[in-house]
Design an enzyme around this catalytic site. Structure first.
Site, PDB file in Angstrom:
ATOM      1  N   GLY A  56     -12.010   8.621  -5.915  1.00 15.64           N
ATOM      2  CA  GLY A  56     -11.816  10.062  -5.767  1.00 15.64           C
ATOM      3  C   GLY A  56     -12.930  10.638  -4.938  1.00 15.64           C
ATOM      4  O   GLY A  56     -13.987  10.013  -4.779  1.00 15.64           O
ATOM      5  N   CYS A  83     -14.476   2.372  -7.362  1.00 15.91           N
ATOM      6  CA  CYS A  83     -15.263   3.379  -6.630  1.00 15.91           C
ATOM      7  C   CYS A  83     -15.676   4.536  -7.553  1.00 15.91           C
ATOM      8  O   CYS A  83     -16.456   4.328  -8.474  1.00 15.91           O
ATOM      9  CB  CYS A  83     -14.461   3.854  -5.424  1.00 15.91           C
ATOM     10  SG  CYS A  83     -15.483   4.673  -4.214  1.00 15.91           S
ATOM     11  N   TYR A  84     -15.132   5.722  -7.377  1.00 15.34           N
ATOM     12  CA  TYR A  84     -15.499   6.829  -8.276  1.00 15.34           C
ATOM     13  C   TYR A  84     -15.259   6.423  -9.729  1.00 15.34           C
ATOM     14  O   TYR A  84     -16.042   6.773 -10.620  1.00 15.34           O
ATOM     15  CB  TYR A  84     -14.687   8.086  -7.940  1.00 15.34           C
ATOM     16  CG  TYR A  84     -15.013   9.265  -8.854  1.00 15.34           C
ATOM     17  CD1 TYR A  84     -16.140  10.048  -8.627  1.00 15.34           C
ATOM     18  CD2 TYR A  84     -14.196   9.569  -9.947  1.00 15.34           C
ATOM     19  CE1 TYR A  84     -16.464  11.112  -9.462  1.00 15.34           C
ATOM     20  CE2 TYR A  84     -14.507  10.632 -10.793  1.00 15.34           C
ATOM     21  CZ  TYR A  84     -15.635  11.404 -10.542  1.00 15.34           C
ATOM     22  OH  TYR A  84     -15.942  12.444 -11.374  1.00 15.34           O
ATOM     23  N   HIS A 172     -12.567  -1.073  -2.428  1.00 16.92           N
ATOM     24  CA  HIS A 172     -11.178  -0.724  -2.761  1.00 16.92           C
ATOM     25  C   HIS A 172     -10.262  -1.948  -2.681  1.00 16.92           C
ATOM     26  O   HIS A 172      -9.840  -2.321  -1.580  1.00 16.92           O
ATOM     27  CB  HIS A 172     -10.679   0.366  -1.807  1.00 16.92           C
ATOM     28  CG  HIS A 172     -11.283   1.695  -2.083  1.00 16.92           C
ATOM     29  ND1 HIS A 172     -10.720   2.599  -2.941  1.00 16.92           N
ATOM     30  CD2 HIS A 172     -12.429   2.263  -1.640  1.00 16.92           C
ATOM     31  CE1 HIS A 172     -11.481   3.680  -3.017  1.00 16.92           C
ATOM     32  NE2 HIS A 172     -12.534   3.497  -2.234  1.00 16.92           N
ATOM     33  N   GLU A 174      -7.247  -2.152  -3.423  1.00 14.89           N
ATOM     34  CA  GLU A 174      -5.845  -1.804  -3.142  1.00 14.89           C
ATOM     35  C   GLU A 174      -5.524  -1.708  -1.657  1.00 14.89           C
ATOM     36  O   GLU A 174      -4.357  -1.678  -1.289  1.00 14.89           O
ATOM     37  CB  GLU A 174      -5.488  -0.484  -3.843  1.00 14.89           C
ATOM     38  CG  GLU A 174      -6.139   0.771  -3.263  1.00 14.89           C
ATOM     39  CD  GLU A 174      -7.561   1.033  -3.776  1.00 14.89           C
ATOM     40  OE1 GLU A 174      -8.198   0.094  -4.275  1.00 14.89           O
ATOM     41  OE2 GLU A 174      -8.037   2.176  -3.652  1.00 14.89           O
ATOM     42  N   SER A 227      23.984  11.643   1.446  1.00 21.48           N
ATOM     43  CA  SER A 227      23.548  12.042   2.774  1.00 21.48           C
ATOM     44  C   SER A 227      23.713  10.893   3.754  1.00 21.48           C
ATOM     45  O   SER A 227      23.630  11.069   4.962  1.00 21.48           O
ATOM     46  CB  SER A 227      22.085  12.456   2.723  1.00 21.48           C
ATOM     47  OG  SER A 227      21.292  11.314   2.457  1.00 21.48           O
ATOM     48  N   GLY A 228      23.904   9.686   3.194  1.00 21.02           N
ATOM     49  CA  GLY A 228      23.953   8.527   4.078  1.00 21.02           C
ATOM     50  C   GLY A 228      22.600   7.843   4.155  1.00 21.02           C
ATOM     51  O   GLY A 228      22.455   6.787   4.750  1.00 21.02           O
ATOM     52  N   GLY A 229      21.589   8.441   3.537  1.00 19.29           N
ATOM     53  CA  GLY A 229      20.261   7.829   3.503  1.00 19.29           C
ATOM     54  C   GLY A 229      20.177   6.826   2.360  1.00 19.29           C
ATOM     55  O   GLY A 229      21.064   6.762   1.507  1.00 19.29           O
ATOM     56  N   ASP A 231      18.117   6.609  -0.283  1.00 14.41           N
ATOM     57  CA  ASP A 231      17.879   7.054  -1.657  1.00 14.41           C
ATOM     58  C   ASP A 231      19.165   7.517  -2.338  1.00 14.41           C
ATOM     59  O   ASP A 231      19.454   7.121  -3.470  1.00 14.41           O
ATOM     60  CB  ASP A 231      16.841   8.180  -1.695  1.00 14.41           C
ATOM     61  CG  ASP A 231      15.540   7.768  -1.039  1.00 14.41           C
ATOM     62  OD1 ASP A 231      15.336   6.559  -0.872  1.00 14.41           O
ATOM     63  OD2 ASP A 231      14.750   8.649  -0.687  1.00 14.41           O
ATOM     64  N   SER A 232      19.939   8.357  -1.651  1.00 10.55           N
ATOM     65  CA  SER A 232      21.155   8.845  -2.292  1.00 10.55           C
ATOM     66  C   SER A 232      22.193   7.722  -2.399  1.00 10.55           C
ATOM     67  O   SER A 232      22.951   7.661  -3.365  1.00 10.55           O
ATOM     68  CB  SER A 232      21.714  10.072  -1.570  1.00 10.55           C
ATOM     69  OG  SER A 232      22.161   9.757  -0.281  1.00 10.55           O
ATOM     70  N   LYS A 371       9.243   3.763  -2.448  1.00 10.56           N
ATOM     71  CA  LYS A 371      10.247   3.522  -1.403  1.00 10.56           C
ATOM     72  C   LYS A 371      10.497   2.023  -1.179  1.00 10.56           C
ATOM     73  O   LYS A 371      11.638   1.606  -1.024  1.00 10.56           O
ATOM     74  CB  LYS A 371       9.761   4.162  -0.099  1.00 10.56           C
ATOM     75  CG  LYS A 371      10.808   4.239   0.965  1.00 10.56           C
ATOM     76  CD  LYS A 371      11.674   5.445   0.736  1.00 10.56           C
ATOM     77  CE  LYS A 371      12.719   5.594   1.811  1.00 10.56           C
ATOM     78  NZ  LYS A 371      13.459   6.859   1.637  1.00 10.56           N
TER      79      LYS A 371
END
Ligand code: XMP
Length: 515
Positions: A56, A83-84, A172, A174, A227-229, A231-232, A371
């Site tokens: 952070g 870190c923090y 870090h 990650e 929507s065609g994307g 996610d939906s 995602k």
């Protein structure tokens, strides 16, 4: 309903907090993020087998610096401070942190002193490249702690309290620049916390399908806006698996879609066996957009019109009680994070007001997912690559890529130019390498010459950017020959355009879209 073995990531406002949770999930262990303002009860109730404290931007000495109750270190589960997180752990447990006005930022060479647990399988006789980004640093260890790695700048690059199973790393793990990041996190999660790696997308699909089936009673119906994307589409396929045709998908053609999109979306939905209601509302949208030039006004009109049409269609479906939405985990954490709501949330969420207006309960099967996990699910579900690797496309569609008023003629021109951009990007293999690539129509006319004639026509701008999350972006250094091909083809093939320019602005200060 999630696996028993899970890791809690406590967020202190680092830009890489989400990455920590993603990396843990890549190890097939479920993890969630909670803000550092979460109460001790909440933390306990989550029942993690291990806790990671994120980095952070604060200093532990700042007034009102984010902190957590000391009891977190006494829950009997291993803790890793990054870190923090490591400085805070040291500070709370009685060590000393040195305040520094200088930031150490960038690569550092790490020497490992002990390979018993956190650095298991690594080598003490060589140096490893790790990524640092910190101001303050640990000056004196808290009682019971020892150093297990050092760097040139810091004798305490990693610390441990063996008895209590508390660990800290100054670097870090990650981020991709830390070459042993995956090993360090795997050692913590799998070896030290003893989590079983049972979080897979296959198991997720089974669990979600069961949950939805249990939630929606046989006489109830669910609607979903397609929507065609990705996610939906994934949301619809999952809910459909659970309740079949009691899921009714509504696909609204707002007249602002790309060339050929309506047909390709409809074909896909039907091939997936979804129960789809198609509404061609393009005339209504274009009518409402007549004379409108202000970008936010365009967004609002499109959003409202969409809701209106969606409501009309939903009424025809019968007893609908649920709305299925493709909300992802980053949307969820953005709204609870320590940092507060992020600036990415503009007026993007066109259907945001729907559930309340229509008194619908929500089904959000992707709420816990990142995602890349949604992409994995799409693969598991056998969705075509075209959907899986599709670039984001804004809800208001081409309306925010036509500067000024949206007219049929302009839409026609932009569609043709945009189709050429997509085609060439795909042919050259660049489509998947970039975040977004598209055409924008500028409603200014410039002079040109074609054959013996003077022309006076529109300008097309090509926008192509690299980004990881759309919060920041840089313009893509596309090879000249691709740019040349794009320009030649657009000018030769699209009537009404005689000039093509390439947008070389990064975000910030420019945004990705032009409006
Ligand atoms: P900007 O233009 O803000 O875009 O840099 C960031 C990302 O968001 C998308 N975008 C939108 N998506 N409705 C959407 O659904 C909108 O009104 C909207 N405006 C921008 C944009 O395509 C990019 O990926």
């Amino acid at each position: 309903m999630y696996p028993d073995d899970r890791i809690l990531v406590i967020d202190f406002g680092s830009q890489t907090t989400q990455l920590i949770a993603r990396r843990v999930r890549e190890l097939h262990v479920y993890s969630e993020i909670k803000p550092c303002t979460a109460s001790l009860e909440e933390i306990k109730a989550f029942g993690a087998k291990g806790i990671i404290l994120s980095g952070g931007p604060a200093s532990v000495y700042d007034e009102g610096a984010p902190t957590i109750p000391r009891e977190v270190f006494e829950l009997g589960v291993p803790v890793l401070g990054i870190c923090y997180g490591m400085q805070l752990m040291t500070f709370i447990l009685g060590g000393k942190v040195e305040e520094s006005s200088k930031r150490e930022y960038g690569p550092a060479d790490l020497t490992i002193l002990d390979t018993e647990d956190l650095f298991y399988g690594l080598n003490t006789s060589r140096k490893y490249r790790v990524w640092m980004s910190h101001g303050d640093r640990v000056e004196e260890l808290a009682p019971g702690f020892e150093s297990i790695a050092k760097s040139e700048n810091s004798p305490y690059a990693s610390v441990r309290n063996k008895e209590k199973s508390l660990f800290g790393v100054q670097f870090h793990p990650e981020v991709a620049h830390t070459e042993i990041g995956r090993e360090v996190l795997a050692n913590f999660v799998l070896r030290i916390c003893k989590c079983e790696p049972t979080w897979t997308m296959r198991s997720f699909i089974d669990r979600v399908v069961e949950e939805v089936r249990a939630k929606v009673s046989p006489e109830e119906k669910v609607i979903c806006a397609l929507s065609g994307g990705i996610d939906s589409t994934v949301t619809a396929v999952l809910v459909h698996k659970a309740i079949g045709d009691r899921l009714v998908c509504i696909f609204v053609n707002n007249g602002l879609l790309r060339k050929g999109e309506v047909e390709s979306v409809l074909n896909l939905m039907r091939s997936l066996g979804l129960n789809v209601r198609y509404v061609d509302a393009s005339e209504r949208f274009l009518e409402r957009l007549k004379g409108v030039t202000d970008p936010e006004k365009k967004r609002l009109i499109i959003g409202h019109t969409f809701i209106e049409i969606f409501e009309e269609e939903a009424k025809k479906v019968g007893r609908v009680t649920y709305l299925a939405q493709g909300t992802l985990y980053p949307d969820v954490i953005e709204s609870v994070s320590f940092k507060g709501p992020s600036a990415t949330i503009k007026t993007h969420h066109n259907v945001g007001a729907l559930p309340e207006r229509m008194k619908l309960k929500l089904i959000e099967p992707l709420r816990e997912l990142f995602k890349d996990e949604v992409r994995e699910i799409a693969k598991e579900l056998g969705l075509p690559e075209d959907i899986i690797y599709r670039q984001p496309f804004p809800g208001p569609g081409l309306a925010i890529r036509i500067l000024g008023e949206v007219t049929k003629e302009r839409l026609e021109i932009l569609r043709e130019a945009d189709a050429i951009v997509l085609e060439e990007m795909k042919k050259s293999g660049w489509y998947r390498k970039v975040w977004q690539s598209f055409a924008v129509l500028l409603p200014v006319r410039s002079v040109g010459v074609m054959g013996d004639f003077r022309t006076y026509e529109y300008v097309i701008a090509i926008r192509c950017v690299d980004s990881v999350d759309a919060m920041t972006a840089d313009w893509t250094r596309l090879p000249y020959d691709i740019l040349a091909r794009l320009s030649n083809r657009i000018i030769n093939e699209v009537r009404g355009v005689n000039r093509v320019v390439y947008d070389i602005s990064s975000k910030p200060p420019a945004t990705i879209e032009w409006e």
